[in-house]
Each structure stands twice: as structure tokens, then as C-alpha cells.
Design a protein around this motif. Sequence first.
Motif, PDB file in Angstrom:
ATOM      1  N   PRO A   1       0.814  -1.226   0.000  1.00 52.13           N
ATOM      2  CA  PRO A   1       0.000   0.000   0.000  1.00 52.13           C
ATOM      3  C   PRO A   1       0.846   1.275   0.000  1.00 52.13           C
ATOM      4  CG  PRO A   1      -0.098  -1.123   2.131  1.00 52.13           C
ATOM      5  CD  PRO A   1       0.572  -2.060   1.183  1.00 52.13           C
ATOM      6  N   ASP A   2       2.142   1.136   0.319  1.00 52.70           N
ATOM      7  CA  ASP A   2       3.024   2.318   0.297  1.00 52.70           C
ATOM      8  C   ASP A   2       3.527   2.625  -1.100  1.00 52.70           C
ATOM      9  OD1 ASP A   2       4.358  -0.191   0.553  1.00 52.70           O
ATOM     10  OD2 ASP A   2       6.244   0.852   0.949  1.00 52.70           O
ATOM     11  N   TRP A   3       3.334   1.706  -2.046  1.00 53.19           N
ATOM     12  CA  TRP A   3       3.694   1.966  -3.437  1.00 53.19           C
ATOM     13  C   TRP A   3       2.493   2.585  -4.148  1.00 53.19           C
ATOM     14  CZ3 TRP A   3       6.281  -3.273  -5.269  1.00 53.19           C
ATOM     15  CH2 TRP A   3       7.509  -3.415  -4.594  1.00 53.19           C
ATOM     16  N   HIS A   4       2.772   3.431  -5.145  1.00 50.46           N
ATOM     17  CA  HIS A   4       1.692   4.069  -5.898  1.00 50.46           C
ATOM     18  C   HIS A   4       1.815   3.699  -7.365  1.00 50.46           C
ATOM     19  CE1 HIS A   4      -0.116   6.638  -2.753  1.00 50.46           C
ATOM     20  NE2 HIS A   4       1.057   6.396  -2.171  1.00 50.46           N
ATOM     21  N   LEU A   5       0.730   3.127  -7.899  1.00 49.27           N
ATOM     22  CA  LEU A   5       0.702   2.627  -9.266  1.00 49.27           C
ATOM     23  C   LEU A   5       0.076   3.686 -10.171  1.00 49.27           C
ATOM     24  CD1 LEU A   5       1.231   0.151  -7.511  1.00 49.27           C
ATOM     25  CD2 LEU A   5      -0.296  -1.165  -8.992  1.00 49.27           C
ATOM     26  N   VAL A   6       0.843   4.163 -11.141  1.00 53.56           N
ATOM     27  CA  VAL A   6       0.382   5.191 -12.071  1.00 53.56           C
ATOM     28  C   VAL A   6       0.051   4.507 -13.400  1.00 53.56           C
ATOM     29  CG1 VAL A   6       0.974   7.320 -13.271  1.00 53.56           C
ATOM     30  CG2 VAL A   6       1.842   6.911 -10.947  1.00 53.56           C
TER      31      VAL A   6
END
Length: 828
Positions: A277-282
Motif C-alpha cells: 500500500p506504500d507503493w503508488h501505481l500510475v
Amino acid sequence: MPSNKVQAQNNGVTHIVSPTLNETKSSETAKSQSLTTSSLNLSSFNKNFRSTKAFTDTPDIVCLSHLRWNFVYQRPQHLLSRCAQKKRVFFIEEPIFSREPLGRLDVSEDKSGVIVVVPYLPEGLSEEAINADIKVLIDGLFAEYNISKYICWYYTPMAIAWTSHLEPEAVIYDCMDELSAFKGASPTLKNYEAELFRRANLVFTGGQSLYESKVNQHPNVYAFPSSLDVAHFGQGRTLKEEPADQANIPHPRLGFFGVIDERMDIELLAGIAEARPDWHLVIIGPVVKIDPATLPQHENIHYLGGKDYKDLPAYLAGWDLAMLPFARNESTRFISPTKTPEYLAAGKPVVSTSIRDVVRPYGDLKLVRIADTTEEFVAAAEQALQEDTPASGWLSRVDAFLEQISWDRTWGSMMQLIESALAQPLFKSFATTPDTTTNGNGKNGKSPISTNIPEAPSIITRDFIFDYLVVGAGFSGSVLADRLARHSGKKVLVVDKRNHIGGNAYDHYDDHGILVHKYGPHIFHTSSREVFEYLSQFTPWRSYEHHVLASVDGQLVPIPINLDTINKLYGMNLNSFQAEEFFQSVAEPREHIRTSEDVVISKVGQELYEKFFKNYTRKQWGLDPSELDKTVIARIPTRTNRDSRYFTDSYQAMPLHGFTRMFENMLNHPNIKVMLNTDYREIEKAIPCREMVYTGPVDEFFDCRYGKLPYRSLDFKHETHHTPVFQSAPVINYPNEQLYTRITEFKYLTGQEHSKTSIVYEFPKAEGDPYYPVPRPENQEIYKQYKALAESTSGVHFVGRLATYKYLNMDHCVAQALATYKQIAVKA
């Protein structure tokens, strides 16, 4: 203008308009009605077009595509925008259906110069009526724009339904996807593709896997995998200003751009978001063919929609990692994602699922990490974020690979093939099938010609039984035999003194069932796409990168000398920068580089020269390095990183079923006959041939008139051991005390699994079969005399290592033979 034609024009866009439909007809009648005429009024639009005077002598390109020009910038846009610099290009899209009662074409010019043609048809027409209406509209387009000399370039086989009446100079099928596997594909698509294969002069494929799927369906299939606009995406390494809709997304960012459809692994995307959840998927791109509601919705997944091609580097610049989260299903089986090299050009670590054309070559070359499950993908991403940095050497390997690919190169190679096709009179024929609308003939009652490749006559009506006698069945002879027979329709006789084809690359299964190379290891590598794609017609490949160790001071260390070599040999712990300083400190620069000794000592100094090169060279050549030309060792590099690959070429692979099988396929043609155990002098008078291709020793051809040219030869000692593995590397060099130069273990090269293993020792010698021309100035002087003789000998083409007295790798032999064929074809 006739009263039954209607014209419409606005906003600089031309409309080709169909006759008005009778509004009183029933809906069932409307569904089956087709147009019988069309109209054009382009008087003001032509003012906005570029002048076409410079293009009058070149065929126009008429492209039939399932893709919209202004949808996503991809393969067709890259290629055809380059084509439009020298030719008129008409890009005809599939129809758009509307409630308008009139069928029409919207014609506009893109800023690249490509003329984009969009058909609009009334809703509710039958398939038969749709095809008939488009045919009428396209005929109107051809008349208005005076399209009379043209090439049809297909991206969709479905367009055959309304272009079968055309008579182009050539037909190109650029197969960029396996469309029949896509969601919603027409059940008739495969039938239309089969028809397109019958009509096509050339077939290009968008990737290696697709090539392997199509290669047996047409005699002229060439793989042109995804290429790259390096300068454009390289901006991703330097741009600092963030796009507004991405600027506030926290790091680390894992990004994707491309079409979002059934090829996206939605479950994997959700799994990554949930696991980290700390990663952000663009996610950038349009959503098509799937319900947007099915996409995972998490706070750390950001869907930014479609973006302009010119803006993509700015988004890439702000990512920490790029990803290819493709599902593994029928629709992705043959894809070759263009975005792979684009991500790498921006300097971003990449993680992908195991798409075949990503695994080969990017995964095999350790440029992209491969992972399929959520756990694997997360772990690979974690490693990539930490390890794939400029300091690791990863980026240097990426750049070295990317130097070899570009859309400019791809288009240039395609144009060479097209021009070659157009240059052959019978190649220009458009292989039409009987058309019931023209009484079984082509347009205007002409009988269609249904051949792509000229065939030799079945009855010999001349004084020569064969057109060409090819002496030698190795690379040079086999390539020329293939081209002459397959592309020029010539009758070819191939003779070889040995009892097998393949020359020194011949391999076979020994008494223990292990595939071995009879004449020592042959490792295929090349940076020539033309060579690799040519040979790919005759063999599938096994990806293989060659590694060699050298036995020095009781240790096995990597060769070429790299960072690990130095650290292990001297018990040090240098990094890349310190290694560079080390080489500088031991190097002994020489003012003039004339010999092999000069080359090595000027790079690595006296001590490393004596440990690795001096004695090995003496054994190999029978001469001290100080007596050998600088070219012998000039190609042996040193490295300051840990790259232990022996070669750094773009294409490194081994024929999957061995070299001999590849040669069998190359020579498998009805116009080629092969005679083994035969000296050409025994049969040249008995079997008349018009011309000769000679690949043997040039001095022997002229009865050693100026003396014998020196060659080095080899003895081979083959052994089989009752153990799965004999040594720790494919090849181990022995530069010093042993009489042999190296030991090769073949299972590394072939990938064969076997409980036993076979090896070979190599012992250089002065006499025997000629292998290596000896590079000495006095030898070159002798060869110059033979070369002059060869050039003055009409009807004989001298090709290959022995006939041109050059040390040529396998790929150089192929390239030389292909170049020779082109010269022969031009003269013919």
C-alpha cells in the motif's frame, strides 16, 4: 456535377459522399443496400496539402488499418510518418457507423504528412453492403487523388474484403499482432489472413514470437520487433518538471502506459496494490474493450487516462519503476510491447510478466526482471528499485543494447526489402484470386499472375544444366545457394569435398547421443539485424550468452579481463572506478600500435599480457604476438565492470536444433542439388554451369601460382565423460603450460540434458585443413596478387573466409554472402 452526387466540406476536412438513400425504403432494404457511386470536392482542401511533385516517380503507400491514427502513437505511426517524408501515404481506417443517411470519407492531413482517411457509413448495413460501399468510396478516393502507382500496406486482413479488386505494385502485410486472438475478433479474420498471405509479396511481423508463428505460412517473412525513438524517451532521464496530474502522487511510483484492455492482468495489478500500500501505481492510457468498472480501485492506484505521445517522457521521468503487468492469455501470446525499450530508454528499471518477446531478449539479457505472481512481482520490483542503478552497470548494458534499435533503422531495412521486391519484375505481381465481378479475371479483364517468387523452368532449354555451381556447403556457399534458388529462381548445384554440409559449423550427435561440434565450438553472435532475421527463416533459436574462464596462476578467472578477474587474481576488492584507475596504472602506452603485443601492453601492461595473452597467442598462431598484426587481438576488450559475457552483440543465440538442421533447411529447395564427397574439378566439365560461387582457398583455385597462402589448422580431441558436468564454464582457456589452447563442454552451448557430457580439446598446428588465415604483411602481399586474379576471372564469385583470405566470424560470412547476392542480382 451529376445530380445524384452530394458534396460536403467543412473545417479543412474533405468528405467523399455517397448517394442519398431513399428515405422511404424499409429498414430491411436499407440494411442490404450498397452504394453505387460517390463524389468528391477537394478544391479548397488541396491547398492545405504538401506538394507531391517530388513523389511522382515513387509508388504511393495505401495503408489499410484496424487502428485509428489518432488513438495511440505506436508502430504504424512510427513507420508511416517516416515513409511520408518521401512518399504519399494514405492511411485508411476501418469505418465508423453513424445515423447519417450518407456514406462518406473524411480526408485530412496529419502534421507528419500522412493523409488520414476515415470512412463513415450508415448504421444497419449488412457486411456485404459495408464492403461494397467502402469499395465505392475508395475507388472515388483513388480517382480524385490520381492514385495509380501504389503499394498496399495491410495491418488488418479484414480489408481484403473491399480491396480485392485493386492492382498494386506490391502487397505488404505488416502483422503487428495476432488479431484473431483479440477480444471480439471476427470469425472470418483467419480466412481473410490466409487470403492476404496468398497475395502478399512481403510479410513483416511485430516480434520474434509472431515471426515464429507466421514463418511457415509465407516464403518472405521478416521479423521487425519493437523499435525505439531513443532521443524522445531518453528525455525521461533528464526532465524535472512534473505533469500536474502526477506531481502530487507520492513515491515510490510504479508506472505503466499503453492501452488498457483484456491484455492487462487486473488481478495482478490489484495484488501489487494490496501487497504494498506504500507503493503508488500510475496507469496511463485509454480503457477499451473492457468495462472500466472491472479495474481495481485502490487509493494507491491512479488512472490518469490517455496522454499525448509527446508528453510520455515527462510522466516516465517521475516514475521509480516501470511495469508490464500483462495477463498471460491468447491475446498476449504473440505481443511485442513497444513500451519495453521505451521504458529502458528513460533509464527506468522494468518488471514484466513472462511475455515471450519480453523474456527474449530483455529477460535473457538481464535488462528486465520477469515475474508472474503477485509475490514474485513485488519481490522483483523491490530488487529492481534497489539494484538496477547506474552504479550497478545495468544502465550501461541497457544503453549498449538500445544503440542497436531504432525506428529509423527498422524503416530503412523495410524499405530495402520493398525496393528489392519492386526491382524483380515477377515480384511486382499482385496475386489476385478470381473475382466474380470481372468474369474470373483481374481488373479490366487482365489475367492475374499468382506468383511471388520467380520459379525456374521445369524443362531445361539451354546449354547449361545448372545456372550456378557453388563450391562449398558452409555458410557462404549455402547462403548464396539459397538466395539464388529461392529468390532468383536459379538452378544451383552445391558440391563439397567433405561428407556433410555446414562447413566448419557442422554438428552431429556422437555415439553417446550428445550434440557436438565436430570442428570445435561455434557460437553465433551478431549485431546485424539483417543477418539474424535472415537466418531466423531456417531455425528457431535458443538464447545463449557465451562465458569463458581462463586458467591463470592456478585459478579460473573471467576472460575478457573484467573487474572480477582483477579482484580474484590480485586478492583486491576494487569497484568499477578503481578498476579503471588500476588499468591506467598498469598500462604501458606505446606511440605506435603495429602488432598484437603493442595492443595488449598499451591497454593492460606487461604482467597481464604475459599471464593471459602471450603464450596463448604463440600456441594459437605459432608466432609471438610481436610478429602478428594488431588486428588479431584488437577485438579483445577489457572491462571495468562485472560483465563476464565473451561477446556483447545485440543478438546472441544458438540454433535450437543445431547448425546442421539449419543448413538442411537452407538448402531444402527444389532448385538446389547437393553433391558431397566431391571435388568440384571432378564434375565441372561433366556438368556444365553458367557461373561459379567459390568458397575454397583462393590460392588452390589458381594452383598456387604465387605460392601457398599460410593458414593455421587445428586438431580436435573429443571425449565423453560419465558425469553430467565436466567443467565450470562452457569454455576454459589455457594460455600457458598446456599444449592445448582450450576445452569446450558442448552441453552448455546446446542446452541439451544428458547424464553424460562431451568435451573437446583444441591443439593448434601449422598443417592440415585451413582454418585461420595468418595475418602477416607478407601474406597480405601474396593475397593481393590472388585477389587481382580473382577480380579478373569472369563468371566466378569468390566468397568466404578462405576465398577472401580474411578471418570472418559466422555472421560476417552471412553478411558478405548476402551482399554478394545483391551484386549478382543487380548485374542479372
